[in-house]
Design a protein around this motif. Sequence first.
Motif, short mmCIF file in Angstrom:
data_model
loop_
_atom_site.label_atom_id
_atom_site.label_comp_id
_atom_site.label_asym_id
_atom_site.label_seq_id
_atom_site.Cartn_x
_atom_site.Cartn_y
_atom_site.Cartn_z
N UNK A 201 -4.49 -17.63 6.31
CA UNK A 201 -5.19 -16.41 6.74
C UNK A 201 -6.07 -16.67 7.96
N UNK A 202 -6.73 -17.83 8.00
CA UNK A 202 -7.58 -18.15 9.15
C UNK A 202 -6.73 -18.25 10.43
N UNK A 203 -5.55 -18.85 10.33
CA UNK A 203 -4.68 -18.94 11.50
C UNK A 203 -4.10 -17.59 11.88
N UNK A 204 -3.86 -16.73 10.90
CA UNK A 204 -3.43 -15.37 11.21
C UNK A 204 -4.54 -14.61 11.93
N UNK A 205 -5.77 -14.79 11.45
CA UNK A 205 -6.92 -14.12 12.07
C UNK A 205 -7.07 -14.55 13.53
N UNK A 206 -6.78 -15.83 13.80
CA UNK A 206 -6.90 -16.35 15.15
C UNK A 206 -5.67 -16.04 16.00
N UNK A 207 -4.65 -15.41 15.39
CA UNK A 207 -3.46 -15.01 16.14
C UNK A 207 -2.49 -16.14 16.40
#
Length: 406
Positions: free
Chosen positions: A39-45
Amino acid sequence: MKAVELYAGAGGLAMGVGLAGFKPLAVVEWDRWACDTIRENQRRGFPLVADWPLYEGDVRKFDWSSIEDDVDLLAGGPPCQPFSMGGKHQAHDDTRDMFPATVDIVRKLRPKAFIVENVKGLTRSTFANYYQYILLQLEFPEVPAKRNEEWFDHLLRLQVERTSGRQKGRKLTYNVVPTLVNAADYGVPQKRERVFIVGFRSDLAVDWSFPRPTHSFDQLLRDQWVSGEYWERHGVARRNRPTMAASMEARVRRLASSLPFAEELPWRTVRDAIAGLPSPSSRAANHYSDHRLQPGARVYPGHTGSPLDLPAKTLKAGDHGVPGGENMLVNTDGSVRYFSIRESARIQTFPDGFIFHGSWTETMRQLGNAVPVALGHAVARSVAEKLATVQLEKLSRQRGSVRGAA
């Protein structure tokens, strides 16, 4: 092509599958920390995980009827602790054994192919019958265990199924190919032996074999001790090069007098993996995510660390935290330190732009449990190529039928 990812962890295999051209219909993982990493990597795109439909929870509780599209590939590594050398070795008696759930999902989704990864320990003689049981369940997913049937009795029924010829009347069977591989042979800077169980739906009539190794130890020895290109590439002066082990002298002489296989590349080493990274104790390390020195590394019997100029030993998650020896670097002067998270991620071939969520111990557990991205990509690409060939042949036959009718 569409894929479903089970037991995704931090996403190593799923990223490899994505790089092979598959689009995820579902990415399922129960561990909160691993899901937070995604999720953190998704948030960062981060592009490789941006479109993942992530589900945090047990694969047995996911509503598989919600997957309406045809599934080309089912991929995942069921929890390895029941079979790991560092685990409790309880196999079918371990509540974390998720192979039965995996077979159940194969039966429901009927994917064209599947990739299942697990530890080398699965192939030990101790688990011989259970390993055969796993393979036969994946071959005949429409022959489930009966109510209250013991696994060994079910194994005997599946053996009869295999030898009786009745499988020809089954609507859903798979041609299953199990292979024990060393990740170092596929460009991963780590000697990591794992079992891959790959299956294709029998109605596709696919002929497939595991991809040939692309890298070799012999080629590394040539690079280091015959041509010296390895040291030159890394800018290591002759006076700073280590001494060749006496046990390697005869082998190197043989290699010097023989021609290399042109298609082989050298095994990648720890030095190759961490090239360009500053020391994790330096100020420059602040410019890299997850690259900080973890103190406390020490050598003890059975835990001696990974030499700089060989592939790393297998990174492990550990049953009770991080086992220091396997996740430790040995410098050429004999000094030792823990790998940083970023160095460990490189050893597992995660991209530098991918960051990890959680404490050092929790993050190292995610990394130790992961499938190297490059190895997952090599296997998934081979499967994708075969599925694409089958689809093209099907389209060609359809066009021929249309022309014939005209």
